[in-house]
Design an enzyme around this catalytic site. Structure first.
Site, PDB file in Angstrom:
ATOM      1  N   HIS B 316       0.799  -1.219   0.000  1.00  0.00           N
ATOM      2  CA  HIS B 316       0.000   0.000   0.000  1.00  0.00           C
ATOM      3  C   HIS B 316       0.827   1.260   0.000  1.00  0.00           C
ATOM      4  CE1 HIS B 316      -3.452  -2.569   0.777  1.00  0.00           C
ATOM      5  NE2 HIS B 316      -4.204  -1.531   0.458  1.00  0.00           N
ATOM      6  N   GLY B 317       2.054   1.186   0.454  1.00  0.00           N
ATOM      7  CA  GLY B 317       2.851   2.403   0.438  1.00  0.00           C
ATOM      8  C   GLY B 317       4.235   2.198   1.001  1.00  0.00           C
TER       9      GLY B 317
END
Lengths: 349, 458
Positions: B316-317
């Site tokens: 996600h990041g």
């Protein structure tokens, strides 16, 4: 899905997705393009080797600024927000009884003025006091006068129409802070006509500020002018007590424009004409640094002073005032612009 | 290009749909590929070459893996190249920063721009060659289907992650029909409405709180911000997925569902079977099962789960806060495995409430600027005190939309009797409602102008 329903979706697609651009190309000339945004709209970019990387972004900005039926669509959104949700835009507060208030954050901060979160720092107060004292001493040394004239924000006078969630106007905010500081540390004369407006509000059936505009109307401007004239030893009759007025038309204001709802508020406000005040032609020379609130004062000041010059703050240069050699210098400012005093040009004093 | 933008709706979609009809079946794949590359290049005028490289590389790898004998080695090289691309563009900076922090070094951290959608198309590409390796699909001799699979614009930017075997046949033959179109467009409109009318409104409230920061925010505003974001991300992402699936359907494709009313979940375990389902499916298929899944004993199963949650967070990041968020969900899953889930499954309302609150708290970590801010904001949610004024957070519109958001996330759907639902879904009234939604979305877009998706950093 039934054939009929399928057809509806196809029609929706054609009307909502396919047609807008080609249709607009045909009908655009018939739609009035009035810019209410006070900014230059993006231009169509040219595709070249240099502009390649930015082209998409620029084109999209251009397209968004020139959308088919843009004004109409924005109007629909504003109308729904206002009617359905009593909701405002980022700039306009939907108050009670059709009163609109300014919520700007980059044009002064009127909401902070109202809640008292706009307090000036010690150094700002000191800086302002120094500048004003310079002007005051200069004028006095020549036998003249200097007055700082402050027009209250609309929400201070008509706070009962502000949405409940904002509460009542703060006891202490930048304007009271500044006035107190100047009173304690300088000899600068300040005219803050809030009391006069509140008194006039009691005795006068008509509003002193526009409902759908940020400014005071001709009545409020008269009351403010009267307070200023009184400080200059010029007597004007009270509103409805020597100074009669009548309605000359209807209008909608700048706040209605910011909401894209001019059509809805086209007749929301009365325009007035104040008559039969005894204009005294004072011979003193008067020079004024003004903002848009002066618009409603202009007529009355002009009627009282034969020799006058009013300069908007955007064009104000202290040297020009010095050249004019006035007997009276007035710095007029609406409450929310007071912080601008910190940047006042005092060159030449 | 963003789906919820005038330029996509009125120029791109309009032209591509018309073009697809005109070009007919035989040229459809080529036309859609061209349109998709244009779509991607619009957002990434230079890095579009990465996607083209990824297409060529994975297409060739697919053929080689099928034909050659060192299949495993080739698969390894293929996947490694795909992951290296992703690692460089997405994680290099983070990796170097972390090394600097942990080892006290001072390597220069490069500023690498993240190409849009790289996390998605990389995973799809890996899915292709992995499935070829396992013999689940035949490598495509024609580059077109592979190219279109990796780059097709409806799911290129933010999913759903489609596995090659699920669309292989559709890539070769699919039918356009008025009914399919109508179903697709209906779905698209619902997605557009979720994004523009709900997510974007709640975003203002969430932004107000998170931009203010945890310091002095106040307990109630902190919760309001957390809740606003919880619904914002759901409506934003699920709305996007609705648009993606709707668009796919309009062009004759059926993609997998990505959301199933996740906030109705009774447990975190259940949550991950309802939220971003295609990501979960991808991790299960290509990480969890190859690692042994749950067939190598309890200890190994638990380890595998932790790995998957770690990777989910990381995907996600490129920041510690995302990893912690993943591990937070992993920890809750783990506790559920130990027996809590049985308890949760027994209750009807309490478990849903607890799960919702747990997820909400997780989103705070996800949304905050960084780990420290996230933890501080969570702390602020449990520390009595005032801070921001309520009127700074929103107005009547925000409130009305928030109420709609809460009811629409599954509560209404669960409570309304299925007969009524069926009647509505078959009624002409629904089409008119969709028309109104479309109209108001267009009005809102005209008024807004700027409209990024949350998941754009992927």
């Amino acid at each position: 899905m039934s054939k009929f329903k399928q057809t509806i979706f196809i029609v929706l697609f054609v009307c909502g997705i396919v047609l807008p651009v080609p249709l607009w190309m045909v009908v655009a000339p018939f739609f009035e393009k009035e810019g209410t945004e006070n900014r230059t709209l993006a231009e169509k970019p040219v595709l070249s080797a240099e502009s390649y990387t930015e082209y998409a972004e620029e084109y999209e900005a251009y397209f968004n600024d020139h959308l088919p039926f843009r004004e109409e669509l924005i109007g629909v959104e504003s109308m729904t927000d206002f009617l359905l949700f009593k909701s405002s835009s980022d700039r306009v507060i939907a108050g009670k009884d059709g009163w609109l208030f300014y919520a700007a954050k980059n044009d002064g901060e009127p909401v902070k003025n109202y809640t008292g979160e706009d307090l000036l720092s010690k150094s700002q107060l000191k800086s302002i006091a120094e500048k004003l004292t310079k002007i005051d001493e200069y004028m006095k040394s020549r036998g003249g006068r200097f007055i700082l004239f402050i027009a209250p924000n609309k929400e201070r006078v008509y706070s009962e129409y502000m949405p409940d969630k904002y509460g009542t106007p703060a006891e202490k905010s930048a304007v009271t802070q500044l006035i107190d500081y100047l009173h304690e540390n300088t000899d600068v004369e300040v005219v803050y006509c809030l009391d006069e407006l509140m008194a006039a509000k009691e005795s006068c059936a008509d509003p002193l500020y526009y409902k759908t505009d940020t400014h005071w109307n001709q009545l409020g401007g008269y009351v403010g002018s009267r307070a200023l004239m009184s400080a200059l030893d010029v007597d004007l009759p009270g509103l409805g007590d020597g100074a009669e007025y009548e309605v000359t038309g209807q209008d909608g204001g700048d706040l209605a424009k910011y909401l894209h709802l001019e059509w809805m508020f086209a007749k929301a406000d009365n325009e007035y004409e104040v008559k039969a005040y005894a204009g005294v032609q004072d011979e003193r020379k008067i020079y004024l640094h003004v903002d848009s609130f002066y618009g409603a004062m202009l007529e009355y000041v002009n009627a009282c002073f034969e020799n006058r010059e009013a300069v908007h703050f955007r064009n104000f240069v202290m040297k020009d005032m010095l050249e004019y050699e006035p007997d009276i210098f007035i710095y007029e400012s609406v409450e929310r612009y007071l912080p601008q005093l910190v940047f006042l040009d005092t060159e030449g004093l | 290009m963003v789906f919820s933008s005038a330029i996509f709706l009125w120029i791109f979609l309009s032209a591509v749909f018309a073009g697809n009809l005109l070009f007919g079946k035989r040229l459809s794949n080529l036309f859609l590929l061209t349109a998709s590359l244009f779509f991607y290049a619009w957002g990434e005028p230079v890095l579009v070459v990465l996607m083209i490289f990824s297409i060529i590389w994975n297409y060739l790898m697919g053929l080689m893996i099928e034909a050659a004998s060192h299949k495993k080695l080739l698969l390894f090289i293929g996947v490694a190249a795909d992951l290296l691309l992703l690692a460089y563009y997405k994680y290099a900076g983070f990796l170097l920063r972390s090394i600097n922090t942990l080892c006290g070094t001072a390597f220069e951290v490069p500023q690498i721009a993240l190409p849009i959608g790289i996390s998605f198309f990389t995973f799809q590409a890996i899915s292709y060659i992995a499935d070829v390796y396992r013999g689940k699909v035949k490598a495509s001799k024609d580059p077109l289907p592979v190219a279109l699979y990796i780059s097709f614009f409806p799911q290129l930017i933010a999913g759903p992650i489609v596995q090659y075997r699920d669309v292989e046949r559709q890539l070769r033959e699919r039918k356009l029909s008025a009914e399919g179109f109508a179903f697709g467009f209906r779905r698209f409109i619902y997605g557009l409405g979720k994004k523009v009318l709900i997510a974007n409104v709640l975003a203002k409230c969430a932004d107000a709180v998170f931009d203010h920061g945890a310091a002095g925010v106040g307990m109630l505003p902190a919760w309001i911000g957390a809740l606003a974001y919880t619904f914002q991300i759901y409506y934003d992402f699920s709305g996007y997925s609705d648009m993606a699936l709707g668009l796919g359907q309009m062009f004759g494709f059926t993609f997998s569902e990505n959301f199933n009313y996740p906030y109705l979940s009774k447990s975190i375990t259940e949550f991950w079977r309802r939220w971003h389902m295609t990501l979960g499916a991808w991790f299960r298929e290509y990480v969890y099962i190859p690692l042994g899944g749950n067939r190598k004993g309890k200890g190994r199963t638990v380890a595998n789960l932790w790995i998957v949650f770690f990777l989910t967070g990381l995907w996600h990041g490129a920041d510690l806060s995302f990893i912690l968020w993943g591990l937070y969900h992993g920890a809750l899953s783990f506790v559920e495995r130990l027996g809590l889930k049985k308890l949760l499954d027994k209750s009807r309302v309490l478990s849903r409430l607890l799960c919702f609150i747990a997820v909400c708290i997780g989103w705070v970590l996800f949304r905050a600027e960084n780990t420290a801010e996230g933890l501080k904001m969570i702390a602020a949610m449990f520390r009595p005190g005032t801070g921001m004024k309520l009127w700074e957070l929103g107005d009547t519109k925000t409130l009305v939309i928030a109420v709609c958001a809460v009811f629409g996330c599954g509560i209404m759907q669960a409570l309304v009797p299925s007969k009524v639902k069926k009647r509505y879904r078959e009624s002409v009234l629904e089409a008119l409602v969709c028309g109104a939604v479309l109209f108001f979305c267009l009005a809102a877009l005209a008024g807004a102008g700027y409209n990024p998706f949350i998941y754009f950093q992927f």
